[in-house]
Design a protein around this motif. Structure first.
Motif, PDB file in Angstrom:
ATOM      1  N   ARG A  81       0.948  -1.241   0.138  1.00 18.23           N
ATOM      2  CA  ARG A  81       0.040  -0.117   0.215  1.00 18.23           C
ATOM      3  C   ARG A  81       0.957   0.952  -0.012  1.00 18.23           C
ATOM      4  O   ARG A  81       0.630   2.291  -0.910  1.00 18.23           O
ATOM      5  CB  ARG A  81      -1.016   0.066   1.189  1.00 18.23           C
ATOM      6  CG  ARG A  81      -1.951   1.164   1.425  1.00 18.23           C
ATOM      7  CD  ARG A  81      -2.618   1.359   2.573  1.00 18.23           C
ATOM      8  NE  ARG A  81      -3.322   2.273   2.590  1.00 18.23           N
ATOM      9  CZ  ARG A  81      -3.343   3.671   2.740  1.00 18.23           C
ATOM     10  NH1 ARG A  81      -1.943   4.229   2.944  1.00 18.23           N
ATOM     11  NH2 ARG A  81      -4.028   4.638   2.827  1.00 18.23           N
ATOM     12  N   LYS A  98      -5.662   4.500  -5.840  1.00 15.64           N
ATOM     13  CA  LYS A  98      -5.836   5.056  -4.471  1.00 15.64           C
ATOM     14  C   LYS A  98      -7.376   5.412  -3.988  1.00 15.64           C
ATOM     15  O   LYS A  98      -7.615   5.138  -2.798  1.00 15.64           O
ATOM     16  CB  LYS A  98      -4.765   6.252  -4.544  1.00 15.64           C
ATOM     17  CG  LYS A  98      -3.396   6.291  -4.895  1.00 15.64           C
ATOM     18  CD  LYS A  98      -2.998   7.677  -4.800  1.00 15.64           C
ATOM     19  CE  LYS A  98      -1.428   7.446  -5.035  1.00 15.64           C
ATOM     20  NZ  LYS A  98      -0.415   8.848  -5.394  1.00 15.64           N
ATOM     21  N   TRP A 117      -8.861   1.955  -3.170  1.00 14.51           N
ATOM     22  CA  TRP A 117      -8.031   1.042  -2.277  1.00 14.51           C
ATOM     23  C   TRP A 117      -8.736   0.320  -1.493  1.00 14.51           C
ATOM     24  O   TRP A 117      -8.668  -0.934  -1.460  1.00 14.51           O
ATOM     25  CB  TRP A 117      -6.965   1.635  -1.893  1.00 14.51           C
ATOM     26  CG  TRP A 117      -5.747   0.850  -1.207  1.00 14.51           C
ATOM     27  CD1 TRP A 117      -5.766   0.439   0.069  1.00 14.51           C
ATOM     28  CD2 TRP A 117      -4.771   0.011  -1.932  1.00 14.51           C
ATOM     29  NE1 TRP A 117      -4.515  -0.646   0.303  1.00 14.51           N
ATOM     30  CE2 TRP A 117      -3.997  -0.796  -0.914  1.00 14.51           C
ATOM     31  CE3 TRP A 117      -4.492   0.161  -3.304  1.00 14.51           C
ATOM     32  CZ2 TRP A 117      -3.112  -1.525  -1.297  1.00 14.51           C
ATOM     33  CZ3 TRP A 117      -3.445  -0.750  -3.532  1.00 14.51           C
ATOM     34  CH2 TRP A 117      -2.788  -1.517  -2.649  1.00 14.51           C
ATOM     35  N   GLY A 121      -7.862  -2.976  -2.985  1.00 16.60           N
ATOM     36  CA  GLY A 121      -6.564  -3.038  -2.350  1.00 16.60           C
ATOM     37  C   GLY A 121      -6.169  -4.508  -2.071  1.00 16.60           C
ATOM     38  O   GLY A 121      -4.662  -4.904  -2.387  1.00 16.60           O
TER      39      GLY A 121
END
Length: 441
Positions: free
Chosen positions: A348, A371, A374, A378
């Motif tokens: 991350r 982003k 995420w 993610g």
């Protein structure tokens, strides 16, 4: 469509047999179907006599309003012309192509060399009668649009550009991509008195780009004229690849962005005019000739940049472990630290360290996309990246790279006038970022 190129040329008088033959040669060699001859200085019966004697097979339009200023010529078997509006500075007509269900509007311009008189030209262009259909505007505007449109002589003032820029700001048309010399007129004076200026231009609207593939205007000099001629070619219907998808960060500000992203699996939004202007459709060879054959253009650029990037190579020898052991070595703790598995948090951190506006690769998704989403994706992204450090394998698709060519000059004519930029996928950038952290441990 192969013989339907368009010509615009300020010929500065058309009495000379030599000039007439040059024009006929240009039209024949470049497959011109319709042309506008500007500032012919011919009126009345002299125009008809000229057309009947020298331009056999061509039809023409002139009148007491435009004679001496604009003479429109065309191949009768290829198109039909209907004049809609005319002034001393503008001839506006409808062009219907024979055998093709296609009609477009053509506006031929011969702007006055007086600033105040030219104001009526901009007004007429802004209010010209036409429905939503392809529109081509071409000719000698006798006006400058930008501060670098003149070389030599006095500097260009804001007042000179003002009316032209206001018309352009209406957004009705944009200037067509041009290949060839920047300036289209010269006063032919010697030494420091020589002046060059860009007065001849071609514009078109959005519908023109929809109807004609890859249009481009070529600027060419002829030794007996002080103006270049403009040749508008429609291009070939070759398959030129698919424009890669690109995610734009501004989409993330949409209040329903997450719902939008997951409902629409593939959303391709791009500016058509910009795509067309970015196409490379020709190059200038060693003999200063334009090469337009699509296969030759592709082969030329491909081999240039293939040679420019070099070839793959391998290490020429084995690592000498005895030599390495004589220098500083890592402690056992350092070695254990290096082989310690990366974590989701480190993946991350690596992703969020990449600039959101970094140009994406072939998949079109930049760091900004990952982003924003995420929380939703993610985990899957981290698993994919961490798997690389376990298996040592990366899917080939994630390693694909776009080689983007950035022009070094306004009108690049060969491969050396482009700078190559490698655009890697964001996945690959994240791999590399995590990998580079090893050297910082």
């Amino acid at each position: 469509m192969d013989n339907n190129n368009t010509l615009s040329w300020n010929v500065r008088g058309l009495n000379s047999k030599n000039k007439q033959q040059v024009i006929l040669d240009v039209c024949g060699n470049n497959k011109v179907g319709i042309g506008a001859l500007i500032e012919t200085k011919l009126k009345g019966d002299r125009i008809r006599d000229l057309m009947n004697s020298s331009f056999v097979g061509w039809k023409f339009y002139s009148s007491s309003v435009v004679e001496g200023c604009i003479l429109l010529i065309w191949k009768a078997h290829m198109m039909k012309i209907e004049v809609i509006q005319e002034t001393s500075q503008l001839l506006h007509c409808r062009v219907s192509l024979v055998g093709v269900n296609l009609t477009y509007f053509l506006s031929v311009v011969y702007g006055s060399n007086q600033l105040e008189t030219r104001k009526s030209l901009w007004s007429n262009l802004a209010n010209v009668q036409r429905p939503v259909t392809p529109w081509l505007i071409m000719g000698d505007f006798n006006a400058v649009f930008y501060v670098d449109d003149r070389l030599g002589g006095r500097s260009i003032s804001v007042k000179e550009m003002e009316d032209a820029r206001h018309w352009l700001a209406l957004g009705e048309a944009t200037e067509m991509k041009t290949l060839g010399p920047k300036y289209t007129w010269t006063n032919k004076q010697d030494g420091g008195a020589r002046i060059y200026s860009k007065m001849d231009r071609v514009f078109s609207n959005d519908s023109w780009f929809d109807s004609f593939p890859l249009p481009v205007s070529y600027v060419q000099w002829d030794v007996i004229y002080d103006h270049c001629y403009l040749l508008i070619k429609q291009g070939d219907f070759h398959s030129r690849g698919v424009k890669p998808f690109q995610f734009f960060n501004m989409w993330a500000v949409h209040e329903n962005s997450r719902k939008l992203f997951f409902i629409i699996a593939y959303f391709h939004a791009s500016l058509k005019k910009r795509q067309l202007s970015n196409h490379i459709i020709s190059y200038v060879d060693a003999n200063e000739c334009f090469v337009e054959d699509y296969a030759k253009v592709v082969d030329y650029y491909f081999h240039h940049f293939k040679n420019h990037l070099g070839n793959a190579s391998r290490a020429s020898g084995q690592i000498d472990s005895k030599c390495i052991s004589n220098g500083p070595v890592l402690s056992l703790d350092d070695q254990l630290h290096l082989i310690k598995p990366f974590t989701y948090h480190e993946v991350r951190s690596a992703m969020f360290s990449i600039n959101s506006v970094k140009i994406p690769g072939l998949d079109g998704y930049g760091a900004g996309f990952f982003k924003v989403l995420w929380k939703d994706i993610g985990k899957e992204i981290s698993v994919a990246i961490l798997d690389f450090f376990i298996s040592g394998k990366i899917p080939s698709a994630l390693n694909d790279t776009i080689l983007s060519l950035i022009p070094k000059v306004d009108q690049p004519s060969n491969a050396t006038e482009y700078r190559s930029i490698a655009c890697c996928n964001t996945f690959y950038k994240c791999f590399v970022t995590v990998w580079q952290w090893i050297s910082l441990l």
